[in-house]
Design a protein around this motif. Structure first.
Motif, mmCIF file in Angstrom:
data_model
loop_
_atom_site.group_PDB
_atom_site.id
_atom_site.type_symbol
_atom_site.label_atom_id
_atom_site.label_comp_id
_atom_site.label_asym_id
_atom_site.label_seq_id
_atom_site.Cartn_x
_atom_site.Cartn_y
_atom_site.Cartn_z
ATOM 1 N N ALA A 41 4.813 27.517 -0.077
ATOM 2 C CA ALA A 41 5.513 28.041 1.100
ATOM 3 C C ALA A 41 6.694 27.145 1.458
ATOM 4 O O ALA A 41 7.783 27.637 1.794
ATOM 5 C CB ALA A 41 4.552 28.164 2.274
ATOM 6 N N GLN A 42 6.505 25.845 1.373
ATOM 7 C CA GLN A 42 7.585 24.921 1.693
ATOM 8 C C GLN A 42 8.676 24.942 0.622
ATOM 9 O O GLN A 42 9.863 24.766 0.931
ATOM 10 C CB GLN A 42 7.040 23.510 1.886
ATOM 11 C CG GLN A 42 6.165 23.400 3.125
ATOM 12 C CD GLN A 42 5.609 22.021 3.337
ATOM 13 O OE1 GLN A 42 6.346 21.050 3.337
ATOM 14 N NE2 GLN A 42 4.286 21.932 3.530
ATOM 15 N N MET A 43 8.290 25.171 -0.611
ATOM 16 C CA MET A 43 9.278 25.218 -1.694
ATOM 17 C C MET A 43 10.185 26.445 -1.591
ATOM 18 O O MET A 43 11.275 26.453 -2.158
ATOM 19 C CB MET A 43 8.584 25.184 -3.055
ATOM 20 C CG MET A 43 8.054 23.806 -3.417
ATOM 21 S SD MET A 43 7.205 23.766 -5.011
ATOM 22 C CE MET A 43 8.544 24.159 -6.140
ATOM 23 N N ARG A 44 9.783 27.470 -0.822
ATOM 24 C CA ARG A 44 10.647 28.650 -0.642
ATOM 25 C C ARG A 44 11.967 28.277 0.030
ATOM 26 O O ARG A 44 12.958 28.987 -0.099
ATOM 27 C CB ARG A 44 9.922 29.714 0.168
ATOM 28 C CG ARG A 44 8.900 30.435 -0.652
ATOM 29 C CD ARG A 44 8.355 31.676 0.049
ATOM 30 N NE ARG A 44 7.094 32.008 -0.549
ATOM 31 C CZ ARG A 44 5.907 31.857 0.035
ATOM 32 N NH1 ARG A 44 5.815 31.423 1.269
ATOM 33 N NH2 ARG A 44 4.805 32.179 -0.612
ATOM 34 N N GLN A 45 11.964 27.141 0.744
ATOM 35 C CA GLN A 45 13.206 26.667 1.357
ATOM 36 C C GLN A 45 14.257 26.329 0.305
ATOM 37 O O GLN A 45 15.442 26.211 0.618
ATOM 38 C CB GLN A 45 12.943 25.420 2.195
ATOM 39 C CG GLN A 45 12.004 25.615 3.354
ATOM 40 C CD GLN A 45 11.709 24.284 4.006
ATOM 41 O OE1 GLN A 45 12.617 23.617 4.472
ATOM 42 N NE2 GLN A 45 10.442 23.903 4.028
ATOM 43 N N LEU A 46 13.833 26.138 -0.934
ATOM 44 C CA LEU A 46 14.761 25.785 -2.000
ATOM 45 C C LEU A 46 15.604 26.975 -2.461
ATOM 46 O O LEU A 46 16.686 26.778 -3.025
ATOM 47 C CB LEU A 46 14.006 25.203 -3.200
ATOM 48 C CG LEU A 46 13.344 23.856 -2.970
ATOM 49 C CD1 LEU A 46 12.452 23.489 -4.139
ATOM 50 C CD2 LEU A 46 14.410 22.792 -2.736
ATOM 51 N N ASP A 47 15.146 28.199 -2.236
ATOM 52 C CA ASP A 47 15.864 29.380 -2.725
ATOM 53 C C ASP A 47 17.349 29.349 -2.357
ATOM 54 O O ASP A 47 18.196 29.400 -3.250
ATOM 55 C CB ASP A 47 15.220 30.671 -2.219
ATOM 56 C CG ASP A 47 13.844 30.928 -2.793
ATOM 57 O OD1 ASP A 47 13.299 30.046 -3.489
ATOM 58 O OD2 ASP A 47 13.296 32.012 -2.540
ATOM 59 N N PRO A 48 17.724 29.270 -1.078
ATOM 60 C CA PRO A 48 19.162 29.293 -0.765
ATOM 61 C C PRO A 48 19.890 28.051 -1.261
ATOM 62 O O PRO A 48 21.068 28.122 -1.621
ATOM 63 C CB PRO A 48 19.207 29.397 0.761
ATOM 64 C CG PRO A 48 17.868 28.956 1.232
ATOM 65 C CD PRO A 48 16.903 29.261 0.119
ATOM 66 N N ARG A 49 19.218 26.939 -1.326
ATOM 67 C CA ARG A 49 19.853 25.713 -1.822
ATOM 68 C C ARG A 49 20.199 25.852 -3.304
ATOM 69 O O ARG A 49 21.277 25.452 -3.743
ATOM 70 C CB ARG A 49 18.934 24.510 -1.618
ATOM 71 C CG ARG A 49 18.650 24.192 -0.162
ATOM 72 C CD ARG A 49 17.665 23.069 -0.040
ATOM 73 N NE ARG A 49 17.180 22.930 1.327
ATOM 74 C CZ ARG A 49 16.474 21.911 1.765
ATOM 75 N NH1 ARG A 49 16.137 20.935 0.945
ATOM 76 N NH2 ARG A 49 16.074 21.853 3.015
#
Length: 134
Positions: A41-49
């Motif tokens: 769930a926290q790794m989903r923050q990587l998508d836009p990056r």
């Protein structure tokens, strides 16, 4: 104005915009002490990056595509990535991806044992193409 700057601006302007790109993520193979669902769930923050990394890489080379395979060590609120393979042809893209991943702060759940894990993951960068009608 400097002639080199003018030439760069003209060449960049004449090339037109980079074709759109798409990302796809491989499964994350995880071993060690971690709450997998919370990590993912926290790794989903990587998508836009990672999308931003790809867009920047494509500005200088419209043909950039391929897969970057990573090994990551996690714990203490951090992910430390290492590139296992990179067939994109872009060192810039690989450096941007590892920078984005290492910049992610992981939040470990209160009351759980400290996270200490390793993971393997791959990100594939693909130039989007239009499907032609028959």
């Amino acid at each position: 104005m400097n002639r080199a700057i003018v030439l760069f601006v003209l060449l960049t302007a004449c090339r037109g915009p980079a074709p759109p790109g798409m990302l796809s993520f491989g499964d994350v193979e995880i071993s060690g002490q971690v709450e997998t669902s919370q990590l993912l769930a926290q790794m989903r923050q990587l998508d836009p990056r990672l999308e931003a990394c790809y867009a920047r890489a494509k500005r200088s080379d419209h043909s950039v595509d391929g897969t970057i395979a990573l090994h990551m060590r996690g714990g203490g609120g951090r992910l430390v990535p290492q590139v296992r393979s990179n067939d994109t042809g872009s060192e810039f893209l690989a450096e941007c991806v590892t920078g984005a991943i290492s910049g992610l702060t992981l939040v470990e759940p209160a009351g759980s044992p400290p996270w200490d894990f390793e993971a393997n993951w791959a990100v594939t960068f693909t130039i989007a193409t239009r499907q032609r009608s028959p």
